[in-house]
Design an enzyme around this catalytic site. Structure first.
Site, PDB file in Angstrom:
ATOM      1  CB  CYS A 229       4.712 -19.850 -24.844  1.00 43.80           C
ATOM      2  SG  CYS A 229       5.933 -20.553 -23.743  1.00 43.80           S
TER       3      CYS A 229
ATOM      4  CG  HIS B  80       2.310 -22.771 -21.057  1.00 39.58           C
ATOM      5  ND1 HIS B  80       2.684 -24.095 -21.113  1.00 39.58           N
ATOM      6  CD2 HIS B  80       3.409 -22.039 -21.428  1.00 39.58           C
ATOM      7  CE1 HIS B  80       3.954 -24.163 -21.511  1.00 39.58           C
ATOM      8  NE2 HIS B  80       4.411 -22.939 -21.725  1.00 39.58           N
TER       9      HIS B  80
END
Ligand SMILES: NC(=O)c1ccc[n+]([C@@H]2O[C@H](COP(=O)([O-])OP(=O)(O)OC[C@H]3O[C@@H](n4cnc5c(N)ncnc54)[C@H](OP(=O)(O)O)[C@@H]3O)[C@@H](O)[C@H]2O)c1
Length: 326
Positions: A122, A235
């Site tokens: 990710c 994130h």
């Protein structure tokens, strides 16, 4: 869908709905613990069944998000049964016979599959959404980066751990922990994944290893520190990148503003820059804080934020499945 009840699984169901993916029959699979429970797909309850070797009869596309060991065991069985597997785990990412794909970057690699296509890490996928267009224009040589990774990147149990610890602290109770080696509420942990003999963690090396494969750039280098922060979702990554060609802020902004799947949010004088709180649940990643790096030749600093459950997992997996249909 294998791992349908997980943090990524539920987002994959929503993403299939949102993007009107042509699903004939949706089979939701999880562990025996979830068998018999239901999840909604297009307003209808779909019963979850336990993953077994016989789960894949008649399945065209199998989206896996139940961890590496489940993928290693069951992805070959799914392929044997005639399905194409799109796998969210790290099990096959560096396997030479398995394409590792971010559709905005290397969609053509999908066609090279031999039954399994891997979805990238990710943090790597989110970083590359901004780095790759800059690489195309200026030729990246290396990056130094620090990530600020949300707890949902660890899965459903970690979301619950942060929620529980915040409540325990607010009500003066003893803090308990099950998922992380330290309290995550009101803390930051400079460890994501396990340590390698070099002192880096496995997560930290994914940007170099997976970045090379996705960008078709074997000389790419990345020194990364991955940090877990008490954020529920999305994130953030602070990047210093060095390029072969000189790069100005204006030229970089021009490239980034035309990049697919990416929005430039960069008005520092109004305190406008990408924030995980506002990027959560959005498909597009955001980039901001674009400036010349004062310590590198031909260097650029920037800040990228992306919803890792979407671009880092569910959305990217469904985009790969869409490529399969083309
Ligand atoms: N979270 C992220 O942001 C992210 C991003 C990229 C990639 N990934 C990868 O995606 C995968 C799933 O992550 P997640 O965050 O969604 O984890 P999660 O929330 O912990 O979900 C795990 C899923 O796997 C299922 N599962 C566990 N053991 C199983 C078994 N023996 N048989 C069948 N199903 C089983 C669980 O089912 P039950 O509910 O029945 O236990 C659940 O559906 C991992 O490989 C992870 O590395 C995650």
């Amino acid at each position: 869908m294998v791992g349908a009840t997980g943090a990524v699984g539920v987002e994959m169901i929503r993403t299939l709905e949102k993007r009107k993916f042509p699903v004939g029959k949706l089979t939701l699979l999880a562990s025996g613990r979830s068998a018999g429970k239901t999840l909604k797909y297009k307003g209808t309850d779909v019963i979850i069944t336990e993953l077994t070797k016989d789960s894949f009869k008649g399945v065209d596309i199998a989206l896996f998000s139940a961890g590496g060991s489940i993928s290693r065991e069951f992805a070959p069985i799914a392929v044997q049964a005639g399905a194409v597997v799109v796998d969210n785990s790290s099990a096959f990412r560096m396997d030479d016979s398995v394409p590792l794909v971010v559709p905005e970057i290397n969609a053509a690699d999908v066609k090279l599959h031999k039954g399994i296509i891997a979805n990238p890490n990710c943090t790597t996928a989110i970083t590359l959404m901004a780095l790759y267009p800059l690489h195309k224009a200026f030729g990246v040589t290396r990056v130094f980066a620090s990530s600020y990774q949300a707890v949902s990147g660890t899965g459903a149990k970690a979301i619950e751990e942060l929620r529980r610890q915040v409540e325990q602290i607010a009500t003066n109770q003893q803090v308990t922990r099950e998922v992380y080696p330290h309290q995550i509420a009101f803390n930051v942990l400079p460890q994501v994944d396990s340590f390698l003999p070099t002192g880096y963690t496995k997560e930290e090396m994914k940007m170099e290893n997976e970045g090379r494969k996705i960008m078709h750039h074997p000389a790419f280098r990345a020194s990364v520190t991955c940090v877990r922060v008490p954020v529920y979702r999305a994130h953030s990554v602070a990047i210093s990148a060095e390029f072969q060609k000189p790069v100005s802020v204006d030229a970089a902004r021009d490239v980034l503003s035309r990049a697919p799947g990416l929005d430039v949010v960069d008005t520092p004088e109004k305190a406008e820059y990408p924030l995980p709180l506002y990027v959560a649940e959005r498909d597009n990643c955001q980039v901001g804080r674009i400036r010349k790096d004062c310590a590198l030749e031909n260097g650029l600093c920037f800040w990228v934020v992306g919803d890792q459950l979407l671009k880092g997992a569910a959305l990217n997996a469904v985009q790969i499945a869409e490529e399969l249909l083309k």
